[in-house]
Design an enzyme around this catalytic site. Sequence first.
Site, PDB file in Angstrom:
ATOM      1  N   ASP A 191      56.651 -13.825  13.057  1.00  0.00           N
ATOM      2  CA  ASP A 191      56.231 -13.012  11.927  1.00  0.00           C
ATOM      3  C   ASP A 191      54.706 -13.162  11.826  1.00  0.00           C
ATOM      4  OD1 ASP A 191      56.358 -11.486   9.570  1.00  0.00           O
ATOM      5  OD2 ASP A 191      56.431 -13.293   8.355  1.00  0.00           O
TER       6      ASP A 191
ATOM      7  N   ASP B 243      52.458 -12.492   8.498  1.00  0.00           N
ATOM      8  CA  ASP B 243      51.950 -13.013   7.230  1.00  0.00           C
ATOM      9  C   ASP B 243      52.539 -14.380   6.915  1.00  0.00           C
ATOM     10  OD1 ASP B 243      50.493 -10.526   5.748  1.00  0.00           O
ATOM     11  OD2 ASP B 243      52.136  -9.834   7.002  1.00  0.00           O
TER      12      ASP B 243
END
Length: 389
Positions: free
Chosen positions: A179, A181
């Site tokens: 991922d 963020d």
Amino acid sequence: MLIAITVYGKDRKGIIYAISNALADMNVNIVDIEQRVLHGIFLMYVIADCSKTNLSFEEIRDRLVEVGRNVGVNVHVSKFEREVSKDKNLYVITVLGKDRVGIVRDISKILLDHGVNIESTSLIARDKLISIEFVVDIGEVNPEKLKKSLKKAVESVNLDIVIQPYHEFEREKRLIVFDMDSTLVDAEIIDEIAKYAGVEEEVKKITEKAMRGEMDFETALIERVRLLKGLPVEVLEKIYRNIKLTEGAKELIQALKKAGYKVAVVSGGFTYFTDKLKEELGLDYAFGNELEIEDGKLTGRIKGRIIDAEEKARIIEEIAKKEGISKENVVAVGDGANDRIMIENAGLGIAFNAKEVLKDVADGTLSKENLIGLACVLGLFKKRSNHKI
């Protein structure tokens, strides 16, 4: 008759030859051996079969002790009774954290309390990070219940843990998906954009609703992006320049690439940033949601497909299929509910600095300062040797 031989002392040339030569001369066959040097101390463990020698146990023992004395090491020999073999339920447990006194004690006590038998232990220290790898036999303990209980117990002593079935640990991983963020980058980028747009509080309220399950990801994303309408695209470049990578991220990806991994970022964030990360870090794939831009400003809309939890999982399947990689050879790393499906589907799923909901379904947890520890979990800082059963 089997014998167990322990050899230890100051490391020097010729020790292994001297011991193995003595055994061969006595017609004693080595059936298992493990040897290493720790801080200048030579250690070797040997299991040997004496069924073809005419010498007594005492004669073999005395000869080996004498050989050891001649090369300056201590040798201990004992009779070894072979246990009746039983099926083992092997797992690999990797514990990571800041080095301190008592880590091995704390973890061995936790494993003992959970009825887990330690088969072998190895340790890697890298800067302030320590990684201890235990091969354990969990016997008839329920694996899922054990994983949940061990995670909580290890977290209570401020350490991280990753738990893998031994057959999965042995399986070479080939694709790793991050991922973006709060995983590869130390920020929630939409919050940073919202600050510049003057809608930080409104965006946070929508995010909180989504986290409480009061709004699905797609709806929450559309609502938040709508609030960004009219923001000049130059602001995105300024935000990217100021965003910091998570500590250890760059070194980890370099190690992964060197080891031959395909590396991807699949994010519910924005392609403006995933594309730049791909270029900066040399990633193989980058996917995100595309902000629509007209006349140099954000329109407040998303172009194309929206990447939610289900779409993340589909994208990973697409990458794996293209690269000819099975899901068992995929590692997924994320921090939020939007990463749940990819974490569950991967051969190894890691919850990074994550909420409890994600920790429950992951194979392991890593805290914010220990991202580089994933390299230890994947064996990138050492050469693995097969565990003999």
